[in-house]
Design a protein around this motif. Structure first.
Motif, PDB file in Angstrom:
ATOM      1  N   ILE A   1      65.092  97.126  40.411  1.00 30.07           N
ATOM      2  CA  ILE A   1      64.287  95.946  40.324  1.00 30.07           C
ATOM      3  C   ILE A   1      62.768  96.535  39.791  1.00 30.07           C
ATOM      4  CG2 ILE A   1      63.211  93.441  41.155  1.00 30.07           C
ATOM      5  CD1 ILE A   1      66.701  93.059  41.951  1.00 30.07           C
ATOM      6  N   VAL A   2      62.323  96.577  41.587  1.00 26.93           N
ATOM      7  CA  VAL A   2      60.626  97.044  41.483  1.00 26.93           C
ATOM      8  C   VAL A   2      60.144  97.928  40.147  1.00 26.93           C
ATOM      9  CG1 VAL A   2      59.509  98.917  42.766  1.00 26.93           C
ATOM     10  CG2 VAL A   2      60.770  97.743  43.795  1.00 26.93           C
ATOM     11  N   VAL A   3      60.846  99.119  39.404  1.00 29.98           N
ATOM     12  CA  VAL A   3      60.608  99.615  38.409  1.00 29.98           C
ATOM     13  C   VAL A   3      60.695  99.453  37.299  1.00 29.98           C
ATOM     14  CG1 VAL A   3      61.501 101.320  37.043  1.00 29.98           C
ATOM     15  CG2 VAL A   3      61.369 102.016  39.482  1.00 29.98           C
ATOM     16  N   ASN A   4      62.227  98.046  37.345  1.00 23.19           N
ATOM     17  CA  ASN A   4      61.957  97.245  35.885  1.00 23.19           C
ATOM     18  C   ASN A   4      61.195  96.022  36.016  1.00 23.19           C
ATOM     19  OD1 ASN A   4      64.088  98.671  35.162  1.00 23.19           O
ATOM     20  ND2 ASN A   4      65.652  97.166  34.758  1.00 23.19           N
ATOM     21  N   ALA A   5      60.809  95.874  37.089  1.00 24.09           N
ATOM     22  CA  ALA A   5      59.898  94.789  36.856  1.00 24.09           C
ATOM     23  C   ALA A   5      58.020  95.145  36.624  1.00 24.09           C
ATOM     24  CB  ALA A   5      59.245  94.548  38.543  1.00 24.09           C
ATOM     25  N   PHE A   6      57.780  96.591  37.331  1.00 23.91           N
ATOM     26  CA  PHE A   6      56.059  97.299  37.618  1.00 23.91           C
ATOM     27  C   PHE A   6      56.419  96.904  35.302  1.00 23.91           C
ATOM     28  CE2 PHE A   6      53.627 101.400  36.230  1.00 23.91           C
ATOM     29  CZ  PHE A   6      52.650 100.668  36.798  1.00 23.91           C
ATOM     30  N   PHE A   7      57.593  97.948  34.682  1.00 23.49           N
ATOM     31  CA  PHE A   7      57.045  98.401  33.372  1.00 23.49           C
ATOM     32  C   PHE A   7      57.358  96.768  32.735  1.00 23.49           C
ATOM     33  CE2 PHE A   7      58.171 102.377  35.239  1.00 23.49           C
ATOM     34  CZ  PHE A   7      57.215 103.241  34.189  1.00 23.49           C
ATOM     35  N   MET A   8      58.188  96.115  33.127  1.00 21.87           N
ATOM     36  CA  MET A   8      58.330  94.571  32.271  1.00 21.87           C
ATOM     37  C   MET A   8      56.338  93.676  32.356  1.00 21.87           C
ATOM     38  SD  MET A   8      61.611  93.764  33.642  1.00 21.87           S
ATOM     39  CE  MET A   8      62.450  93.642  32.384  1.00 21.87           C
TER      40      MET A   8
END
Ligand SMILES: [Zn+2]
Ligand SMILES: [Zn+2]
Length: 347
Positions: A64-71
């Motif tokens: 969730i943290v990685v995806n949220a950052f790249f989103m």
């Protein structure tokens, strides 16, 4: 110095910083290519991380943290696209990118409609009819309701709609907003959440509703639970909910929290760019900044120099921030939380 003179000096000096940066690093002149690389890289990372989570190689929180950052990076790309900074003369590519960043951030409003709302924001930031910022709670008193509706542009948006429509009518009567612009804004505000945004929000309401009822059932023995067919639908949507919607919820809350508190509202002097925003860099905002690509650090700069990409703005931010400070743009004015984002005092 008048505010117009200060604004014009800020623009000149920041543009100088960017020119110098591009002279030192000519790679920044390949704007379309860089935009495309960032776009593809972000999507690849989101895809690989989501796949690894699905296979059980990495845990849910990390995904969730990685995806949220790249989103958050994709959000910056969308904003640049809205200002026509990539593939202006290759419309197919331009619109393909715009569609892709919407599909990967489906809790946001339609980007083609957002273009109108956002350009209106640049023209009338902080006014009663700056609907883009008001739609994310800018200008409201800090209450539990504001906290709960910060990320939610559907239910939260509907709750705010009546007041915003009334304020727009007031502005039309006072001659500060043209009737045809007001009518157009009212119409597209609703259209902007059809259908992707509404559907994505409803899936999240069902997901959290199911979670809550299951917890109540488990700990308090309540009998109310979702019917089997709804639970079944949620199971089928599980991958989408976890890899796309939950990271976007984190990202959207963070962005809306930062943007709605770094823009001033309600008593900004007409056309005074200095009063439109503050620079927000307080240490405790870091977790929120992380998920919106440090929006609070750099968005003020964008109000002065609009046509520059987010990565150049980010890299040149130290020098640009010093220029803003020199001409009196506010930094870390935390009193804004008490003043419902008024520039001067509580309404
Ligand atoms: Zn903009
Ligand atoms: Zn703004």
């Amino acid at each position: 110095m008048t505010h117009q003179e200060r604004t014009s000096n800020i623009r000149k000096e920041i543009n100088q910083v960017y020119k110098q940066l591009k002279r030192s690093y000519p790679i920044f002149n390949y704007q379309n290519t860089l935009g495309l690389i960032i776009f593809l890289l972000s999507i690849c990372i989101i895809a690989v991380v989501s796949y690894c989570w699905y296979k059980g190689y990495i845990n849910t929180w990390l995904m969730i943290v990685v995806n949220a950052f790249f989103m958050g990076v994709l959000h910056e790309l969308e904003h640049d696209l809205i200002h026509w900074l990539y593939f202006k003369s290759n419309r197919v590519m331009h619109h393909f990118m715009l569609l892709s960043v919407w599909l990967l951030r489906p809790l946001t409003v339609n980007p083609w409609i957002r273009r109108t709302l956002h350009l209106h924001h640049h023209k009338y930031s902080g006014t009663l009819h700056d609907v883009e910022e008001r739609s994310v709670t800018n200008g409201e008193k800090w209450t539990l309701k504001r906290l709960l509706t910060t990320a939610d542009v559907v239910l939260g948006g509907l709750l705010r709609l009546g007041v915003m429509y009334k304020d727009m009518d007031k502005e039309v009567k006072a001659g500060r907003l043209k009737l045809d612009i007001s009518n157009r804004l009212k119409k597209i505000m609703f259209l902007s959440i059809v259908p992707l945004t509404i559907v994505s929000h409803i899936i999240l309401y069902l997901f959290f509703g199911n979670l809550l009822l299951d917890l109540l059932h488990k700990f308090f023995g309540t009998n109310l639970v979702f019917p089997a067919y709804l639970k079944d639908i949620l199971v089928h949507l599980n991958f989408l909910i976890y890899t796309i919607l939950l990271p976007n919820l984190v990202r959207q809350f963070s962005l809306h929290f930062i943007t709605s508190n770094m823009h001033y509202f309600g008593d900004v002097e007409d056309g005074n760019v200095i009063e439109q925003t503050q620079v927000l860099t307080s240490w405790w905002t870091f977790p929120f900044q992380f998920f919106c690509f440090f929006f609070g650090w750099t968005h003020s700069i964008h109000h002065f120099v609009v046509n520059e990409t987010f990565y150049v703005r980010h890299i040149g931010r130290k020098k640009a921030q010093n220029i803003l400070k020199k001409y009196g743009v506010r930094f870390n004015d935390l009193g804004t939380f008490k003043r419902a984002n008024r520039f001067h005092q509580t309404p």
